[in-house]
Design a protein around this motif. Structure first.
Motif, PDB file in Angstrom:
ATOM      1  N   GLU A 148       0.841  -1.194   0.000  1.00 21.47           N
ATOM      2  CA  GLU A 148       0.000   0.000   0.000  1.00 21.47           C
ATOM      3  C   GLU A 148       0.877   1.246   0.000  1.00 21.47           C
ATOM      4  OE1 GLU A 148      -3.644  -0.014   2.479  1.00 21.47           O
ATOM      5  OE2 GLU A 148      -2.760  -1.808   3.367  1.00 21.47           O
ATOM      6  N   GLU A 149       0.310   2.342  -0.509  1.00 25.95           N
ATOM      7  CA  GLU A 149       1.086   3.578  -0.628  1.00 25.95           C
ATOM      8  C   GLU A 149       1.615   4.046   0.719  1.00 25.95           C
ATOM      9  OE1 GLU A 149       0.566   8.254  -2.028  1.00 25.95           O
ATOM     10  OE2 GLU A 149      -0.969   6.778  -2.556  1.00 25.95           O
ATOM     11  N   TRP A 150       0.780   3.957   1.748  1.00 27.96           N
ATOM     12  CA  TRP A 150       1.234   4.485   3.036  1.00 27.96           C
ATOM     13  C   TRP A 150       2.367   3.646   3.609  1.00 27.96           C
ATOM     14  CZ3 TRP A 150       1.277   2.384   7.970  1.00 27.96           C
ATOM     15  CH2 TRP A 150       0.584   1.188   8.156  1.00 27.96           C
ATOM     16  N   THR A 151       2.362   2.332   3.323  1.00 24.94           N
ATOM     17  CA  THR A 151       3.451   1.491   3.821  1.00 24.94           C
ATOM     18  C   THR A 151       4.744   1.767   3.060  1.00 24.94           C
ATOM     19  OG1 THR A 151       2.999  -0.441   2.417  1.00 24.94           O
ATOM     20  CG2 THR A 151       1.799  -0.283   4.499  1.00 24.94           C
ATOM     21  N   ARG A 152       4.651   2.066   1.756  1.00 26.85           N
ATOM     22  CA  ARG A 152       5.851   2.447   1.006  1.00 26.85           C
ATOM     23  C   ARG A 152       6.418   3.746   1.544  1.00 26.85           C
ATOM     24  NH1 ARG A 152       2.554   0.615  -3.185  1.00 26.85           N
ATOM     25  NH2 ARG A 152       1.977   2.732  -3.845  1.00 26.85           N
ATOM     26  N   THR A 153       5.536   4.674   1.882  1.00 28.93           N
ATOM     27  CA  THR A 153       5.991   5.945   2.459  1.00 28.93           C
ATOM     28  C   THR A 153       6.701   5.713   3.787  1.00 28.93           C
ATOM     29  OG1 THR A 153       4.219   7.193   1.381  1.00 28.93           O
ATOM     30  CG2 THR A 153       5.248   8.206   3.306  1.00 28.93           C
ATOM     31  N   MET A 154       6.096   4.893   4.637  1.00 29.44           N
ATOM     32  CA  MET A 154       6.709   4.599   5.936  1.00 29.44           C
ATOM     33  C   MET A 154       8.079   3.948   5.780  1.00 29.44           C
ATOM     34  SD  MET A 154       5.000   5.524   8.691  1.00 29.44           S
ATOM     35  CE  MET A 154       5.613   4.412   9.958  1.00 29.44           C
ATOM     36  N   LEU A 155       8.179   2.952   4.912  1.00 31.32           N
ATOM     37  CA  LEU A 155       9.459   2.279   4.716  1.00 31.32           C
ATOM     38  C   LEU A 155      10.505   3.249   4.190  1.00 31.32           C
ATOM     39  CD1 LEU A 155       8.270  -1.117   3.201  1.00 31.32           C
ATOM     40  CD2 LEU A 155       9.359  -0.784   5.433  1.00 31.32           C
ATOM     41  N   GLY A 156      10.102   4.137   3.293  1.00 30.25           N
ATOM     42  CA  GLY A 156      11.037   5.129   2.777  1.00 30.25           C
ATOM     43  C   GLY A 156      11.548   6.055   3.863  1.00 30.25           C
ATOM     44  N   TRP A 157      10.634   6.519   4.710  1.00 33.85           N
ATOM     45  CA  TRP A 157      11.067   7.378   5.819  1.00 33.85           C
ATOM     46  C   TRP A 157      11.975   6.618   6.777  1.00 33.85           C
ATOM     47  CZ3 TRP A 157       5.453   9.453   7.055  1.00 33.85           C
ATOM     48  CH2 TRP A 157       5.138  10.478   6.156  1.00 33.85           C
ATOM     49  N   MET A 158      11.560   5.421   7.171  1.00 33.84           N
ATOM     50  CA  MET A 158      12.312   4.659   8.170  1.00 33.84           C
ATOM     51  C   MET A 158      13.675   4.205   7.640  1.00 33.84           C
ATOM     52  SD  MET A 158       9.033   2.477   9.541  1.00 33.84           S
ATOM     53  CE  MET A 158       9.962   1.291  10.502  1.00 33.84           C
ATOM     54  N   ALA A 159      13.795   4.030   6.335  1.00 37.25           N
ATOM     55  CA  ALA A 159      15.088   3.641   5.767  1.00 37.25           C
ATOM     56  C   ALA A 159      16.120   4.752   5.914  1.00 37.25           C
ATOM     57  CB  ALA A 159      14.923   3.272   4.294  1.00 37.25           C
ATOM     58  N   HIS A 160      15.663   5.985   6.138  1.00 35.83           N
ATOM     59  CA  HIS A 160      16.571   7.110   6.342  1.00 35.83           C
ATOM     60  C   HIS A 160      17.032   7.250   7.797  1.00 35.83           C
ATOM     61  CE1 HIS A 160      15.312   8.370   2.315  1.00 35.83           C
ATOM     62  NE2 HIS A 160      16.351   9.175   2.325  1.00 35.83           N
ATOM     63  N   ASN A 161      16.564   6.369   8.665  1.00 33.98           N
ATOM     64  CA  ASN A 161      16.989   6.453  10.063  1.00 33.98           C
ATOM     65  C   ASN A 161      18.508   6.333  10.170  1.00 33.98           C
ATOM     66  OD1 ASN A 161      17.039   6.472  12.857  1.00 33.98           O
ATOM     67  ND2 ASN A 161      16.526   4.305  13.042  1.00 33.98           N
ATOM     68  N   THR A 162      19.119   7.279  10.851  1.00 32.51           N
ATOM     69  CA  THR A 162      20.581   7.280  10.994  1.00 32.51           C
ATOM     70  C   THR A 162      21.057   6.466  12.190  1.00 32.51           C
ATOM     71  OG1 THR A 162      20.474   9.331  12.280  1.00 32.51           O
ATOM     72  CG2 THR A 162      20.805   9.538   9.895  1.00 32.51           C
ATOM     73  N   ASP A 163      20.132   5.972  13.009  1.00 29.91           N
ATOM     74  CA  ASP A 163      20.507   5.228  14.219  1.00 29.91           C
ATOM     75  C   ASP A 163      20.345   3.731  13.983  1.00 29.91           C
ATOM     76  OD1 ASP A 163      21.036   4.234  16.699  1.00 29.91           O
ATOM     77  OD2 ASP A 163      19.375   5.236  17.719  1.00 29.91           O
ATOM     78  N   ARG A 164      21.466   3.061  13.781  1.00 30.01           N
ATOM     79  CA  ARG A 164      21.466   1.612  13.596  1.00 30.01           C
ATOM     80  C   ARG A 164      22.245   0.934  14.721  1.00 30.01           C
ATOM     81  NH1 ARG A 164      20.251   0.804   8.088  1.00 30.01           N
ATOM     82  NH2 ARG A 164      18.701   2.398   7.583  1.00 30.01           N
ATOM     83  N   CYS A 165      22.214   1.544  15.920  1.00 31.61           N
ATOM     84  CA  CYS A 165      23.073   1.076  17.015  1.00 31.61           C
ATOM     85  C   CYS A 165      22.451  -0.043  17.835  1.00 31.61           C
ATOM     86  CB  CYS A 165      23.445   2.240  17.931  1.00 31.61           C
ATOM     87  SG  CYS A 165      22.117   2.793  19.023  1.00 31.61           S
ATOM     88  N   LEU A 166      21.225  -0.449  17.525  1.00 30.46           N
ATOM     89  CA  LEU A 166      20.560  -1.443  18.372  1.00 30.46           C
ATOM     90  C   LEU A 166      20.355  -2.758  17.625  1.00 30.46           C
ATOM     91  CD1 LEU A 166      18.132   0.921  20.337  1.00 30.46           C
ATOM     92  CD2 LEU A 166      20.247  -0.150  21.136  1.00 30.46           C
ATOM     93  N   VAL A 167      19.163  -3.054  17.151  1.00 30.13           N
ATOM     94  CA  VAL A 167      18.902  -4.361  16.536  1.00 30.13           C
ATOM     95  C   VAL A 167      19.846  -4.675  15.370  1.00 30.13           C
ATOM     96  CG1 VAL A 167      17.216  -5.602  15.114  1.00 30.13           C
ATOM     97  CG2 VAL A 167      16.540  -4.677  17.348  1.00 30.13           C
ATOM     98  N   PRO A 168      20.095  -3.761  14.419  1.00 28.82           N
ATOM     99  CA  PRO A 168      20.953  -4.134  13.292  1.00 28.82           C
ATOM    100  C   PRO A 168      22.444  -3.979  13.551  1.00 28.82           C
ATOM    101  CG  PRO A 168      19.776  -2.080  12.826  1.00 28.82           C
ATOM    102  CD  PRO A 168      19.497  -2.442  14.237  1.00 28.82           C
ATOM    103  N   ALA A 169      22.851  -3.578  14.741  1.00 27.09           N
ATOM    104  CA  ALA A 169      24.235  -3.164  14.984  1.00 27.09           C
ATOM    105  C   ALA A 169      25.250  -4.250  14.675  1.00 27.09           C
ATOM    106  CB  ALA A 169      24.394  -2.698  16.428  1.00 27.09           C
ATOM    107  N   LEU A 170      24.931  -5.509  14.962  1.00 23.97           N
ATOM    108  CA  LEU A 170      25.883  -6.605  14.808  1.00 23.97           C
ATOM    109  C   LEU A 170      25.652  -7.404  13.530  1.00 23.97           C
ATOM    110  CD1 LEU A 170      25.909  -7.957  18.493  1.00 23.97           C
ATOM    111  CD2 LEU A 170      27.362  -6.186  17.466  1.00 23.97           C
ATOM    112  N   VAL A 171      24.808  -6.885  12.655  1.00 27.70           N
ATOM    113  CA  VAL A 171      24.401  -7.626  11.463  1.00 27.70           C
ATOM    114  C   VAL A 171      24.856  -6.873  10.210  1.00 27.70           C
ATOM    115  CG1 VAL A 171      22.462  -8.657  10.252  1.00 27.70           C
ATOM    116  CG2 VAL A 171      22.386  -8.428  12.737  1.00 27.70           C
ATOM    117  N   PRO A 172      25.458  -7.535   9.235  1.00 29.11           N
ATOM    118  CA  PRO A 172      25.906  -6.853   8.019  1.00 29.11           C
ATOM    119  C   PRO A 172      24.746  -6.188   7.273  1.00 29.11           C
ATOM    120  CG  PRO A 172      26.885  -9.050   8.158  1.00 29.11           C
ATOM    121  CD  PRO A 172      25.827  -8.973   9.230  1.00 29.11           C
TER     122      PRO A 172
END
Length: 256
Positions: free
Chosen positions: A149-173
């Protein structure tokens, strides 16, 4: 210390516990905006003037920028990318807390809710927290973000710009600068769209990992600050991230 971890259909640890969310609660504000844009009830180019009362210390950039007028789309990107507290307050005020609550309920976020504007500091006379919620509700919400859905694409686009990857993805390539939703990822890597929350005694991370599989997740950690250090909370969330990434197809790192 209380740790709640949820991946729908896969992991359920304390996923019904109501915990403090810190800035992960800003996802509810963003979802309300994204759904309004998709429905045509909001215009991404509509200009919102940031008022003096919106300004608050803590995370973000608007406190040190001179411009006072920003579009709804700009404010949403600032909230998603740098967790801007002032942009959050301006967008929350423009949307209205009742509207955010109603949209959240339509998405199944009942016990997960925004209680107040962002305040730094938060005084005894203020509502006790910005937002609270459960890992189960938030993980199911994240699983909805499939890009169909359009709103989910918008959300994913915004969230992909998050500059903080220090928690869940921190140890994952992963590539922290990859913004486009991929059809597939390189073997052993993931694509990330997430929102974190950080406060004294709070580390939270909600988002989507895309690898061999697409995974919606929520990890909420609340606990006492030990000597002014939340390292143990961070460690527990990162360990959960390794397990969640394994579900997306990234092998757990080998420990000699």
């Amino acid at each position: 210390m209380r740790i709640a971890i949820s991946v729908p259909g896969e992991i359920s640890i304390n996923d019904d516990a109501e915990l403090r969310l810190a800035s992960a609660g800003k996802l509810l504000v963003l979802a309300c905006a994204a759904r309004g844009l998709a429905a045509g009830t909001l215009d991404p180019d509509e200009v919102v003037e940031v008022r003096d009362a919106d300004y608050v210390n803590g995370s973000g950039l608007l406190g040190v920028l001179s411009e006072r007028r920003w579009t709804i789309g700009d404010l949403a990107v600032l909230v998603a990318s740098v967790s801007d507290n002032t942009a959050t307050n301006a967008l929350l005020r423009h949307l209205g807390l009742d509207r955010i609550t109603d949209e959240s309920a339509r998405l199944g976020l009942i016990r997960t809710r925004v209680l107040d504007r962002v305040r730094e500091p938060r005084l005894p006379s203020d509502p006790p927290h910005f937002a609270v919620g459960t890992a189960g509700e938030l993980a199911r919400f994240a699983a909805l973000l499939d890009g169909e859905e359009e709103w989910t694409r918008t959300m994913l686009g915004w969230m992909a710009h998050n500059t903080d990857r220090c928690l869940v993805p921190a140890l994952v390539p992963h590539d922290p600068e990859s913004r486009k939703i991929p059809d597939k990822t390189a073997p052993g890597t993931i694509w990330v769209a997430n929102k974190t929350g950080i406060d004294d005694g709070v580390r939270t991370d909600v988002g989507v990992l895309v690898g061999v599989r697409r995974i919606g997740y929520a990890v909420l950690a609340n606990g006492p600050t030990v000597g002014g250090d939340d390292h143990e909370l961070v460690r527990r969330v990162r360990e959960a991230g390794v397990e969640i990434a394994a579900l997306a197809g990234v092998p757990r790192p080998h420990v000699a």
